[in-house]
Each structure stands twice: as structure tokens, then as C-alpha cells.
Design an enzyme around this catalytic site. Structure first.
Site, mmCIF file in Angstrom:
data_model
loop_
_atom_site.group_PDB
_atom_site.id
_atom_site.type_symbol
_atom_site.label_atom_id
_atom_site.label_comp_id
_atom_site.label_asym_id
_atom_site.label_seq_id
_atom_site.Cartn_x
_atom_site.Cartn_y
_atom_site.Cartn_z
ATOM 1 N N VAL A 66 0.847 -1.189 0.000
ATOM 2 C CA VAL A 66 0.000 0.000 0.000
ATOM 3 C C VAL A 66 0.886 1.245 0.000
ATOM 4 C CG1 VAL A 66 -1.673 1.330 1.356
ATOM 5 C CG2 VAL A 66 -1.913 -1.147 1.188
ATOM 6 N N ALA B 274 4.407 4.072 2.972
ATOM 7 C CA ALA B 274 3.988 2.820 2.331
ATOM 8 C C ALA B 274 4.123 1.698 3.343
ATOM 9 C CB ALA B 274 4.852 2.530 1.108
ATOM 10 N N LYS B 275 3.560 0.577 3.058
ATOM 11 C CA LYS B 275 3.760 -0.620 3.886
ATOM 12 C C LYS B 275 3.405 -1.838 3.047
ATOM 13 C CE LYS B 275 5.023 -1.385 8.169
ATOM 14 N NZ LYS B 275 6.002 -0.578 8.929
ATOM 15 N N GLY B 276 3.992 -2.967 3.402
ATOM 16 C CA GLY B 276 3.691 -4.204 2.688
ATOM 17 C C GLY B 276 3.444 -5.323 3.672
#
Ligand code: NAD
Length: 421
Positions: A66, A111-113
Site C-alpha cells: 500500500v 507505504a507498507k507491505g
């Protein structure tokens, strides 16, 4: 206009938006930008096949990435491997990364995953396969100047090395700047590992000076003895404070005269836990409730809740972990006069050191350890001073002040760029 959807629903997303709404009210945030920032600009959900070493069957694994805001530079944020990770949680963490980067003034959006898999039973080969395939699925949206992943729960330096290798193979040339938090041999930063803990203690001491208290003379308790906890402990020890108790998943150790942290480092190098350290006694009570001046939660989120907030004896909490305090507990603690240095400021040393790593990679430049440390402390203390000033001007707590700073900066960047088309 308010967009009704339940795409990102999760407990954590709701908490992050509740916090954001409260601050948006305080600063009278323009209603259009306010709604826009509640939703991430890009969310990629991928599914991919995965075969364990000893099984013929093929599992389908879900992964997420994201990107919250693409207005201020590339996006940046970690990747976590956890069985229950979902789009809402990843989105909430991406939003927090936007505020965090803006608070310390870095040119990134958040962001992050996440990959919904339990990393613990995975063999090295299995983890490598998951990582390489997940990276391949992310290729359209990651890049050195697009989106730069880093480690988070369940991922580490080795995971970053596999991401870098996979990405470099697809691109056709070595791309160390595609990830941060990688091994030093691949262009990782020599101080990355210790920066979060040391940055947290630096802002903790600065806050205590403002409050007329001395960090050096304080009794410190730390939950978690991983990357963040152990360097927060070492830094506290080096500043002359007494670290009276620390714990990890294997147990807790306590010494009222202060633990010898360099000796504890030697112990942990040979043992799986702080438990069993000969320089202290075993402790089996609640570590967060130990009598102390400074409490540093540096393990996992959601540990300080409305059930234990009243029992906390520290008068300063430095949030090394992400989201260790629920919003309800935060309110109780504030009413009890406890000063909280919030995660989005206290643990921003991690992303700051990542930024240095990325700058060095993109410029093929090397800074010495002392330079990196000085730059880190400078960024952290400058951010702290700005947040402190806001808290004084607005008569608010440091979490609210930090959010005001972060949200205002992100909103200003979006508004200044204008609408496309
Ligand atoms: P880590 O995996 O290196 O260490 C975690 C430590 O916490 C371990 O000692 C583990 O045994 C302990 N632990 C886990 N659950 C516990 C529990 N319930 N009670 C007591 N101890 C427990 O992780 P880390 O990199 O040190 O990260 C810790 C926290 O800080 C996480 O919330 C992470 O998201 C946050 N954080 C880390 C960084 C970073 O640079 N590493 C940056 C920002 C935020």
C-alpha cells in the site's frame, strides 16, 4: 466528499483514522484534503503460488503493498510477514509512515507491505521462495525512485537481500537502493540496526530536560530486547541511567542497581533470551508495571491498554515499538500526568537511518559511522524541538503535536501540487 467503503476496515485502520480525525478537527483541515488522505493512493493485492519443501501441494499466499501518498517523493515503508496481516492493517501502517516521514522532514510518502504467512515455521529456502515471488509481483510499483521497502515484523536483512537480488535480476543491473535495512555487504548502513533505539533515547532525554528531569539519574525499564530494545538499553546505560529491568519472549531480568548492558549483550549473543543472565534476578511479574521513571515499550503493539494503564508507575514513556499504547490507555496516562513520547516521533530514527542508507546507495557515497550518528541525532532533536514547540503553543500532548506537524506537512504538499487533471 466522503467516500463510503469498507475496503480498508480493520481495528488498526479505525484507530489511525480516529486519531487523524481528532487532529484534523484541531487544525481545521480543509475537508477535501481531509477525506483524500484517509485513503491510500495505491493498494496492490497479489496472490501467488507457494510450495513448502516437503509438500507436493501448492498453497496460495496473499500479499499486499500500500502506498499512501505519492506527492512528496518515493514512498517508503517496511514489509511484514504475519499470518493475520490484512489490507486494513497495512493501510493503517502506511498512513502512519506518511506522518512519521513528514515529522522528521524526509522526502517520502508512507507505504507498507505485508504477506499473510507465518514466518516462524518457514525454512530458509521457503522464506526465500515467498520473498522472491512476492517481490516479482510488486515489480510494477516498486523502484529506487518509486517505492523502497524495508524490514518489519517477520522480515530481516536477509529478506531485504533477496528482494534486492530479485529486483536487480529483473532490472538487469545491481540496485542496492531498492531496499533499506539490507546487509552492510550489499550497501546496508553500518548504523541502521542501532538507530531506532538510540534515536528514541535521544528524544527521550531531550523531553526530560524540558520537564526539568534528568535522564542520567533515571531508572529505565524496557519491554523487548530486539533491535530497538537492546540499543535503547545500551544508549540509556551509556548515558548513565540505570536500566533496572528488561524482558523478551523468553523471560525477564531485573537488577535494582542497574543491569550491566554490555555484559547483557554478551549474554544474548550466546543465548536465545535475556533470561538466565547472571547479572540480575529472574522476574516473572508484569514488566510494564515495574517501578521506574522511564518505560520503553520496544516489542509489539497494543501492550498498554485501559486494563493496565493505571498500574504503570513510570512518568515518562518512550514508545520504541509501533502503536504500543491504545488510544484509551493514552487518555488515562495523560490524565495521570504521564508524558508519552509517541512512536511516530520516538522511533523515527529507523526511517531516518533508512533514508541515509538510500541516499548513500543512490549517490554511491559512503559516510563514516560518526557522521551517520551525528546526522541521526541532529534530525531527531530538530524534529523533537519542533514538536515540543507545537505542543507548547497548542497546549497539547506530544502525540497530538507530532501529528499536527506530520499531517500539516503532507496536506500542504498535496494542496501545493494541485489536482491532476
Ligand atoms: P525484533 O524482532 O528485533 O525484537 C522484538 C523483541 O521483542 C524481541 O526481543 C522479542 O523477544 C520481544 N517480544 C516480542 N513480543 C513480546 C512480548 N509480548 N513481550 C515481551 N517481549 C516481546 O523487533 P524490533 O526491530 O526491535 O522492533 C520492535 C518494535 O519496534 C516493533 O513494534 C517494530 O514495529 C518497532 N519499530 C522497529 C524499528 C526498527 O528499526 N527495528 C523501527 C520503528 C519501529
Amino acid at each position: 466528499m466522503i467516500v463510503e467503503n469498507n475496503l480498508f476496515d480493520s481495528h488498526m485502520y479505525k484507530e489511525v483514522i480516529r486519531q487523524y480525525d481528532e487532529v484534523s478537527d484541531l487544525i481545521n483541515l480543509d475537508s477535501n484534503i481531509r477525506e483524500r488522505l484517509k485513503l491510500p493512493q495505491r493498494s496492490l493485492v497479489v496472490t501467488f503460488p507457494f510450495r513448502r519443501d516437503e509438500y507436493d501441494e501448492v498453497e496460495t499466499v496473499i500479499g499486499y503493498r500500500v502506498q499512501h501518498v505519492l506527492s512528496m517523493g518515493p514512498t517508503k515503508g517496511g514489509i511484514r510477514y504475519a499470518p493475520d496481516v490484512n489490507l486494513g492493517e497495512v493501510t493503517a501502517l502506511a498512513i502512519l509512515m506518511s506522518w512519521k516521514s513528514a515529522i522528521v522532514g524526509l522526502p517520502y510518502g508512507g507505504a507498507k507491505g505485508g504477506v499473510a504467512i507465518d514466518p516462524n515455521p518457514l525454512t530458509r529456502a521457503e522464506k526465500q521462495r515467498v520473498t522472491r515471488r512476492y517481490t516479482a509481483e510488486l515489480l510494477p510499483i516498486i523502484g529506487v525512485d518509486k517505492d523502497i521497502p524495508a524490514p518489519d515484523l517477520g522480515t530481516d536483512e536477509q529478506t531485504m537481500a533477496w528482494i534486492m537480488d530479485t529486483y536487480s535480476n529483473f532490472v538487469g543491473s545491481p540496485q542496492p537502493g531498492i531496499v533499506t535495512g539490507k546487509p552492510v555487504s550489499l550497501g546496508g548502513s553500518i548504523t541502521r540496526r542501532e538507530s531506532t533505539g538510540r534515536g528514541a533515547v535521544a528524544v527521550g532525554q531531550a523531553a526530560m530536560e524540558k520537564l526539568g528531569k534528568s535522564y542520567k539519574d533515571s531508572r529505565v525499564v524496557i519491554q523487548g530486547f530486539g533491535n530497538v530494545g537492546r540499543y535503547a538499553a545500551l544508549d540509556s546505560y551509556e548515558r548513565g541511567a540505570k536500566v533496572v529491568a528488561v524482558n523478551d519472549l523468553g523471560g525477564a531480568v531485573m537488577n535494582n542497581d542497574g543491569l550491566n548492558i554490555p555484559e547483557l549483550f554478551k549474554h544474548i549473543a550466546k543465548n536465545p533470551s535475556v533470561s538466565g543472565f547472571s547479572g540480575g534476578e529472574e522476574y516473572d511479574g508484569e514488566i510494564l508495571e515495574v517501578d521506574c521513571d522511564v518505560l520503553i515499550p520496544a516489542a509489539v503493539g497494543g501492550v498498554i491498554t485501559s486494563s493496565n494503564a493505571e498500574k504503570i508507575k513510570a512518568n515518562v514513556i518512550i514508545e520504541g515499538a509501533n502503536s504500543p499504547t491504545t488510544l484509551n490507555a493514552d487518555k488515562i496516562l495523560r490524565e495521570n500526568g504521564v508524558v508519552i513520547i509517541p512512536d511516530i516521533l520516538a522511533n523515527a530514527g529507523g526511517i531516518t537511518a533508512s533514508y541515509f542508507e538510500w541516499v548513500q546507495n543512490t549517490q554511491n557515497y559512503l559516510w563514516k559511522e560518526t557522521e551517520l550518528h551525528e546526522k541521526l541525532i541532529d534530525v531527531m532533536l530538530t524534529a523533537f524541538e519542533e514538536v515540543w514547540t507545537i505542543s507548547q503553543k497548542q497546549s497539547c500532548d506530544l502525540r497530538t503535536a507530532a501529528l499536527i506537524k506530520g499531517i500539516k506537512r503532507v496536506a500542504a504538499a498535496k494542496l501545493t501540487r494541485g489536482l491532476f487533471p
